[in-house]
Design an enzyme around this catalytic site. Sequence first.
Site, PDB file in Angstrom:
ATOM      1  NE  ARG A 281      -5.713   0.801   3.015  1.00 15.85           N
ATOM      2  CZ  ARG A 281      -5.328   1.011   1.761  1.00 15.85           C
ATOM      3  NH1 ARG A 281      -5.486   0.046   0.863  1.00 15.85           N
ATOM      4  NH2 ARG A 281      -4.819   2.160   1.382  1.00 15.85           N
TER       5      ARG A 281
ATOM      6  CG  HIS B  40      -2.302  -6.546   0.530  1.00 11.78           C
ATOM      7  ND1 HIS B  40      -1.372  -5.624   0.973  1.00 11.78           N
ATOM      8  CD2 HIS B  40      -3.394  -5.817   0.205  1.00 11.78           C
ATOM      9  CE1 HIS B  40      -1.871  -4.413   0.910  1.00 11.78           C
ATOM     10  NE2 HIS B  40      -3.100  -4.500   0.433  1.00 11.78           N
TER      11      HIS B  40
ATOM     12  CG  ASP C 202      -2.069  -0.947   1.116  1.00 14.53           C
ATOM     13  OD1 ASP C 202      -2.467  -1.274  -0.020  1.00 14.53           O
ATOM     14  OD2 ASP C 202      -2.574  -1.387   2.174  1.00 14.53           O
TER      15      ASP C 202
END
Length: 278
Positions: free
Chosen positions: A269, A254, A100
């Site tokens: 999130r 991921h 991320d």
Amino acid sequence: MSNVTVSPLSTALGAQISGVDISRPLPPDQRDAIEQALLTHSVLFFRDQPITPQQQARFAANFGDLHIHPIYPNVPEQPEVLVLDTAVTDVRDNAVWHTDVTFLPTPALGAVLSAKLLPAYGGDTLWASGIAAYEALSAPMKRLLDGLTATHDFIKSFPLERFGNSAEDLQRWEAARQKNPPLSHPVVRTHPVSGRKSLFVSEGFTTRINELEAAESEVILKLLFAHATRPEFTLRWRWQAHDVAFWDNRVTQHYAVDDYRPQRRVMHRATILGDVPF
């Protein structure tokens, strides 16, 4: 003493945590136990944790300052919690191996993901250990990669053709592009706490290895992308309602499997800011 129970899920990464109620403020001993489990296992899972966005943000803030995403919609009363809703937003960029917000100078330390609405089947998420992947490389390959840097580009996962569909979206996208120009991070990152080395490139944002010729970079990145996601370095999580995942973004990547259309999937999130990779 902490009553946190840590149950490992695989050798490479992953553990299930019990004995914690995320909806309540964390006592210091539980916070420390969770942080230690994260350092050891890289991704943690908590079952049956129905939490509000405010509770989710409070839990995540135990571990650092929170990020507000430049593209994804958020919860209006809790903007640090972004909304991944397949009925509202194109989330195909999540169906690729990625770490991320590596387009930031200080990429995320970690993230806390809460399952709000799940399809009847499908919609699993996979995580991969950059530490396990790096440690499995040959000594000559480690020597080649140590000291190299790679470019990470916001546009690779957020292209204009998918995120500029209205005047408002275009304005938001352009502001995000200008605020987040391409930048470089080490190909091999050292964890700032454990000192362990990890691969820090991903298909989602990494565009090239700077010190190599373009053709060399393309070949090496293709090799690393495939190597880092070998099954023995990964874990697959089958979500249940009110599950919460907390992962160390510094040493993992991921992949949210996009195999449930036309069913709907909604996740919240909270992203925790980290430090400059080295």
